[in-house]
Design an enzyme around this catalytic site. Structure first.
Site, PDB file in Angstrom:
ATOM      1  N   THR A  11     -62.294   0.586 -22.343  1.00 34.04           N
ATOM      2  CA  THR A  11     -63.275   1.483 -22.972  1.00 34.04           C
ATOM      3  C   THR A  11     -63.799   2.553 -22.013  1.00 34.04           C
ATOM      4  N   ASP A  14     -60.848   6.059 -17.568  1.00 36.67           N
ATOM      5  CA  ASP A  14     -59.433   5.897 -17.211  1.00 36.67           C
ATOM      6  C   ASP A  14     -58.717   5.000 -18.212  1.00 36.67           C
ATOM      7  N   ASP A  59     -64.898 -10.937 -19.898  1.00 35.09           N
ATOM      8  CA  ASP A  59     -65.691 -10.305 -18.845  1.00 35.09           C
ATOM      9  C   ASP A  59     -65.059 -10.663 -17.508  1.00 35.09           C
ATOM     10  N   LEU A  81     -58.831  -1.931 -14.472  1.00 34.76           N
ATOM     11  CA  LEU A  81     -59.706  -0.760 -14.356  1.00 34.76           C
ATOM     12  C   LEU A  81     -61.168  -1.124 -14.585  1.00 34.76           C
ATOM     13  N   ALA A  83     -64.856  -2.290 -14.094  1.00 35.21           N
ATOM     14  CA  ALA A  83     -65.724  -2.343 -12.907  1.00 35.21           C
ATOM     15  C   ALA A  83     -67.113  -1.827 -13.239  1.00 35.21           C
ATOM     16  N   SER A  85     -68.798   0.832 -12.014  1.00 33.22           N
ATOM     17  CA  SER A  85     -68.134   1.906 -11.258  1.00 33.22           C
ATOM     18  C   SER A  85     -69.080   2.975 -10.733  1.00 33.22           C
ATOM     19  N   THR A 126     -60.389   2.571  -4.467  1.00 34.24           N
ATOM     20  CA  THR A 126     -61.147   3.820  -4.459  1.00 34.24           C
ATOM     21  C   THR A 126     -61.287   4.445  -3.074  1.00 34.24           C
ATOM     22  N   GLU A 128     -63.931   5.547  -2.063  1.00 36.91           N
ATOM     23  CA  GLU A 128     -65.233   5.107  -1.540  1.00 36.91           C
ATOM     24  C   GLU A 128     -65.045   4.101  -0.402  1.00 36.91           C
ATOM     25  N   TYR A 150     -70.922  -0.909  -3.746  1.00 41.77           N
ATOM     26  CA  TYR A 150     -69.717  -0.663  -4.548  1.00 41.77           C
ATOM     27  C   TYR A 150     -68.492  -0.584  -3.634  1.00 41.77           C
ATOM     28  N   LYS A 154     -65.311  -3.147  -3.622  1.00 41.32           N
ATOM     29  CA  LYS A 154     -63.956  -2.633  -3.893  1.00 41.32           C
ATOM     30  C   LYS A 154     -63.016  -2.915  -2.726  1.00 41.32           C
ATOM     31  N   HIS A 180     -61.830  11.322  -9.939  1.00 38.06           N
ATOM     32  CA  HIS A 180     -61.140  12.027 -11.027  1.00 38.06           C
ATOM     33  C   HIS A 180     -62.029  12.025 -12.263  1.00 38.06           C
ATOM     34  N   ARG A 185     -65.785  11.624 -18.968  1.00 44.06           N
ATOM     35  CA  ARG A 185     -66.503  11.053 -17.833  1.00 44.06           C
ATOM     36  C   ARG A 185     -67.902  10.626 -18.266  1.00 44.06           C
TER      37      ARG A 185
HETATM   38  P1  NAP Z   1     -65.798   3.742 -16.172  1.00 46.58           P
HETATM   39  O1  NAP Z   1     -65.642   4.880 -17.113  1.00 46.58           O
HETATM   40  O2  NAP Z   1     -67.154   3.405 -15.653  1.00 46.58           O
HETATM   41  O3  NAP Z   1     -65.212   2.439 -16.926  1.00 46.58           O
HETATM   42  C1  NAP Z   1     -65.459   1.149 -16.441  1.00 46.58           C
HETATM   43  C2  NAP Z   1     -64.906   0.147 -17.432  1.00 46.58           C
HETATM   44  O4  NAP Z   1     -65.165  -1.173 -16.930  1.00 46.58           O
HETATM   45  C3  NAP Z   1     -65.572   0.192 -18.831  1.00 46.58           C
HETATM   46  O5  NAP Z   1     -64.605  -0.057 -19.810  1.00 46.58           O
HETATM   47  C4  NAP Z   1     -66.549  -0.974 -18.778  1.00 46.58           C
HETATM   48  O6  NAP Z   1     -66.852  -1.519 -20.041  1.00 46.58           O
HETATM   49  C5  NAP Z   1     -65.714  -1.964 -17.974  1.00 46.58           C
HETATM   50  N1  NAP Z   1     -66.519  -3.043 -17.409  1.00 46.58           N
HETATM   51  C6  NAP Z   1     -67.682  -2.944 -16.737  1.00 46.58           C
HETATM   52  N2  NAP Z   1     -68.130  -4.172 -16.376  1.00 46.58           N
HETATM   53  C7  NAP Z   1     -67.223  -5.056 -16.860  1.00 46.58           C
HETATM   54  C8  NAP Z   1     -67.150  -6.477 -16.839  1.00 46.58           C
HETATM   55  N3  NAP Z   1     -68.077  -7.212 -16.249  1.00 46.58           N
HETATM   56  N4  NAP Z   1     -66.083  -7.068 -17.420  1.00 46.58           N
HETATM   57  C9  NAP Z   1     -65.132  -6.326 -18.042  1.00 46.58           C
HETATM   58  N5  NAP Z   1     -65.156  -4.976 -18.093  1.00 46.58           N
HETATM   59  C10 NAP Z   1     -66.197  -4.353 -17.515  1.00 46.58           C
HETATM   60  O7  NAP Z   1     -64.847   3.896 -14.923  1.00 46.58           O
HETATM   61  P2  NAP Z   1     -63.542   4.832 -14.724  1.00 46.58           P
HETATM   62  O8  NAP Z   1     -63.990   6.130 -14.176  1.00 46.58           O
HETATM   63  O9  NAP Z   1     -62.721   4.769 -15.927  1.00 46.58           O
HETATM   64  O10 NAP Z   1     -62.829   4.072 -13.520  1.00 46.58           O
HETATM   65  C11 NAP Z   1     -61.848   3.063 -13.790  1.00 46.58           C
HETATM   66  C12 NAP Z   1     -61.689   2.202 -12.539  1.00 46.58           C
HETATM   67  O11 NAP Z   1     -61.245   3.008 -11.464  1.00 46.58           O
HETATM   68  C13 NAP Z   1     -62.957   1.524 -12.054  1.00 46.58           C
HETATM   69  O12 NAP Z   1     -62.591   0.284 -11.509  1.00 46.58           O
HETATM   70  C14 NAP Z   1     -63.457   2.442 -10.955  1.00 46.58           C
HETATM   71  O13 NAP Z   1     -64.253   1.725 -10.038  1.00 46.58           O
HETATM   72  C15 NAP Z   1     -62.151   2.904 -10.370  1.00 46.58           C
HETATM   73  N6  NAP Z   1     -62.139   4.226  -9.742  1.00 46.58           N
HETATM   74  C16 NAP Z   1     -62.570   5.305 -10.445  1.00 46.58           C
HETATM   75  C17 NAP Z   1     -62.513   6.558  -9.862  1.00 46.58           C
HETATM   76  C18 NAP Z   1     -62.978   7.799 -10.594  1.00 46.58           C
HETATM   77  O14 NAP Z   1     -63.190   8.812  -9.946  1.00 46.58           O
HETATM   78  N7  NAP Z   1     -63.102   7.740 -11.926  1.00 46.58           N
HETATM   79  C19 NAP Z   1     -61.975   6.704  -8.564  1.00 46.58           C
HETATM   80  C20 NAP Z   1     -61.514   5.579  -7.908  1.00 46.58           C
HETATM   81  C21 NAP Z   1     -61.580   4.335  -8.510  1.00 46.58           C
HETATM   82  P3  NAP Z   1     -68.058  -0.941 -20.962  1.00 46.58           P
HETATM   83  O15 NAP Z   1     -67.498   0.255 -21.663  1.00 46.58           O
HETATM   84  O16 NAP Z   1     -68.347  -2.071 -21.878  1.00 46.58           O
HETATM   85  O17 NAP Z   1     -69.176  -0.604 -20.020  1.00 46.58           O
HETATM   86  N1  GDD Z   2     -74.140  11.022  -9.716  1.00 46.38           N
HETATM   87  C1  GDD Z   2     -74.785  11.984  -9.050  1.00 46.38           C
HETATM   88  N2  GDD Z   2     -75.921  12.543  -9.588  1.00 46.38           N
HETATM   89  N3  GDD Z   2     -74.269  12.394  -7.871  1.00 46.38           N
HETATM   90  C2  GDD Z   2     -74.911  13.390  -7.225  1.00 46.38           C
HETATM   91  C3  GDD Z   2     -76.061  14.013  -7.727  1.00 46.38           C
HETATM   92  C4  GDD Z   2     -76.606  13.551  -8.962  1.00 46.38           C
HETATM   93  O1  GDD Z   2     -77.612  14.028  -9.462  1.00 46.38           O
HETATM   94  N4  GDD Z   2     -76.438  14.981  -6.859  1.00 46.38           N
HETATM   95  C5  GDD Z   2     -75.573  14.973  -5.855  1.00 46.38           C
HETATM   96  N5  GDD Z   2     -74.633  14.004  -6.065  1.00 46.38           N
HETATM   97  C6  GDD Z   2     -73.526  13.657  -5.160  1.00 46.38           C
HETATM   98  C7  GDD Z   2     -73.491  12.176  -4.785  1.00 46.38           C
HETATM   99  O2  GDD Z   2     -74.498  11.891  -3.792  1.00 46.38           O
HETATM  100  C8  GDD Z   2     -72.081  12.074  -4.270  1.00 46.38           C
HETATM  101  O3  GDD Z   2     -72.011  12.507  -2.939  1.00 46.38           O
HETATM  102  C9  GDD Z   2     -71.309  13.072  -5.147  1.00 46.38           C
HETATM  103  O4  GDD Z   2     -72.306  13.881  -5.799  1.00 46.38           O
HETATM  104  C10 GDD Z   2     -70.425  12.444  -6.214  1.00 46.38           C
HETATM  105  O5  GDD Z   2     -71.193  11.489  -6.931  1.00 46.38           O
HETATM  106  P1  GDD Z   2     -70.610  10.778  -8.271  1.00 46.38           P
HETATM  107  O6  GDD Z   2     -70.133  11.804  -9.219  1.00 46.38           O
HETATM  108  O7  GDD Z   2     -71.670   9.838  -8.737  1.00 46.38           O
HETATM  109  O8  GDD Z   2     -69.317  10.035  -7.765  1.00 46.38           O
HETATM  110  P2  GDD Z   2     -69.023   9.132  -6.472  1.00 46.38           P
HETATM  111  O9  GDD Z   2     -68.191   9.944  -5.537  1.00 46.38           O
HETATM  112  O10 GDD Z   2     -70.253   8.511  -5.938  1.00 46.38           O
HETATM  113  O11 GDD Z   2     -68.160   7.955  -7.107  1.00 46.38           O
HETATM  114  C11 GDD Z   2     -67.083   8.213  -8.003  1.00 46.38           C
HETATM  115  O12 GDD Z   2     -65.889   8.395  -7.294  1.00 46.38           O
HETATM  116  C12 GDD Z   2     -65.431   7.237  -6.577  1.00 46.38           C
HETATM  117  C13 GDD Z   2     -64.155   7.637  -5.850  1.00 46.38           C
HETATM  118  O13 GDD Z   2     -64.464   8.317  -4.667  1.00 46.38           O
HETATM  119  C14 GDD Z   2     -66.998   7.046  -8.984  1.00 46.38           C
HETATM  120  O14 GDD Z   2     -66.090   7.368 -10.004  1.00 46.38           O
HETATM  121  C15 GDD Z   2     -66.527   5.780  -8.300  1.00 46.38           C
HETATM  122  O15 GDD Z   2     -66.296   4.757  -9.276  1.00 46.38           O
HETATM  123  C16 GDD Z   2     -65.219   6.107  -7.581  1.00 46.38           C
HETATM  124  O16 GDD Z   2     -64.733   4.962  -6.931  1.00 46.38           O
END
Ligand code: NAP
Ligand code: GDD
Length: 323
Positions: A11, A14, A59, A81, A83, A85, A126, A128, A150, A154, A180, A185
């Site tokens: 859901t 990604d 879960d 996927l 988390a 997140s 990630t 991170e 986080y 991870k 991404h 998002r």
């Molecule tokens: P997201 O939109 O926050 O989606 C997270 C998913 O995990 C949702 O479907 C959520 O379900 C599910 N979830 C949360 N807690 C759970 C639990 N306890 N048991 C089962 N499912 C659970 O994240 P995303 O951006 O698609 O990212 C996908 C994965 O890639 C994550 O593991 C994230 O940490 C990792 N990642 C993301 C990025 C990025 O930039 N997007 C980069 C690097 C790694 P609900 O809908 O019910 O909340």
């Molecule tokens: N969210 C958020 N809100 N971030 C902010 C803000 C704000 O108002 N202002 C500045 N930022 C800065 C954060 O401090 C961070 O440096 C950057 O924007 C990106 O924040 P996010 O978009 O929340 O993403 P993230 O980089 O912390 O984490 C995402 O990317 C990771 C991969 O590098 C998430 O998708 C993680 O799940 C993922 O692993």
């Protein structure tokens, strides 16, 4: 015969893009869905795939539910996927984050080891994990230094994936993906917070945008491109670890500029710096080197940041316009 895939986090952003990609490739797609009090399938509806997926309630914190889903779905491939997140929330819910993002990976790997050892496994790792960066451009050999609960959780998920590959010969790969984004998002992440605000301000529904550290730099790509890299990893003969990134880094400030310029506004007139959005420990800069993914998977990012931000702002203009 068509392949079967089980996606945890189906859901999420990604999960929705990956489900669509796998359905287009002819897969039988199963999704693990956690019980929630309100609807979480809106992204799957947006992409028109909600009715084409078999759902399993479960879960990642609950080993029994994970075992049951693996046994029932009998997947050829599992994409983990799911988390907690959002980095910011991981300081408020450090234990949940550790259990879901860390131990949850072991629940899946154990289910595979015991009941389905031929199943191929993808772990959503990630950038991170690089946190306080130890090299200007981060690749698969760069040492890790996570900066949030986080990132720490991870990192466990990454190493347990590597360990089960090495210990039990599982086909388990770790994709170290840099940020991404997409119109799907979550609104708490900075790109979507900015695209939504640019649309609202343009349409007269908001007057300012409160942000934290706008000097932070991220390597931002499009989620639709990145799920292809996940799939490619599981099609390789050998499991491995790959960095997936664009190789370009941009400040939050310049990303805001792009979004506001797209609607004919100057971000400086609307952005207010608010201490509540700063983090206890910041990841100041991330910049990936996707060379290995390019060489071994034949993967390259297709979408530039300006195209991505335009896509997001346009989607938010349409959505806010209908409210
Ligand atoms: P997201 O939109 O926050 O989606 C997270 C998913 O995990 C949702 O479907 C959520 O379900 C599910 N979830 C949360 N807690 C759970 C639990 N306890 N048991 C089962 N499912 C659970 O994240 P995303 O951006 O698609 O990212 C996908 C994965 O890639 C994550 O593991 C994230 O940490 C990792 N990642 C993301 C990025 C990025 O930039 N997007 C980069 C690097 C790694 P609900 O809908 O019910 O909340
Ligand atoms: N969210 C958020 N809100 N971030 C902010 C803000 C704000 O108002 N202002 C500045 N930022 C800065 C954060 O401090 C961070 O440096 C950057 O924007 C990106 O924040 P996010 O978009 O929340 O993403 P993230 O980089 O912390 O984490 C995402 O990317 C990771 C991969 O590098 C998430 O998708 C993680 O799940 C993922 O692993």
């Amino acid at each position: 015969m068509s392949k079967t895939a089980l996606i945890t986090g189906v859901t999420g952003q990604d999960g929705a893009y990956l489900a669509k990609l796998l359905l287009e490739k002819g897969y039988d797609v199963h999704g693990l869905v956690a019980r929630r009090s309100s609807d979480t399938r809106w992204r799957l509806r947006e992409l028109g795939v909600e009715g084409q997926i078999s759902y399993h309630e479960g879960d990642l914190a609950d080993a029994c539910s994970i075992q049951r889903a693996v046994i029932k779905a009998k997947p050829d491939e599992i994409y983990n996927l799911g988390a907690q997140s959002f980095v910011g929330s991981s300081w408020d819910q450090p234990v949940t984050t550790a259990v879901v993002d860390g131990i949850g990976v072991t629940h899946l790997l154990e289910a595979i080891r015991q009941f389905a050892p031929q199943t191929r496994f993808y772990q959503a790792s990630t950038s991170e994990m690089f946190g306080l960066i130890q090299a200007e451009r981060q690749d698969e050999n760069t040492p890790f230094y996570p900066r949030s609960p986080y990132g720490v959780a991870k990192l466990y998920g990454h190493w347990i994936t590597v360990n089960y590959r090495e210990s039990f010969g599982l086909h388990a790969s770790s994709g170290i993906l840099f940020n991404h984004e997409s119109p799907l998002r979550g609104i708490e992440f900075v790109t979507r917070k900015v695209s939504d605000a640019a649309a609202r301000i343009k349409l007269g529904k908001q007057t300012e945008l409160r942000l934290g550290n706008i000097d932070a730099k991220r390597d931002w790509g499009f989620a639709g491109d990145y799920v292809e890299a996940m799939w490619l990893m599981l099609q390789q003969e050998q499991a491995d670890d790959y960095v997936v990134a664009t190789g370009v880094t941009t400040t939050v400030r310049d990303m805001c500029k792009l979004a506001f310029e797209h609607v004919g506004l100057n971000y400086e007139d609307y952005v207010v710096i608010d201490p509540q959005f700063f983090r206890p420990a910041e990841v100041e800069v991330l910049l990936g080197n996707p060379g290995k993914a390019e060489r071994k998977l034949g993967w390259t990012p297709k979408t530039s940041l300006s195209t991505l931000i335009e896509m997001m702002v346009e989607a938010d203009l349409r959505r806010v316009g209908k409210e």
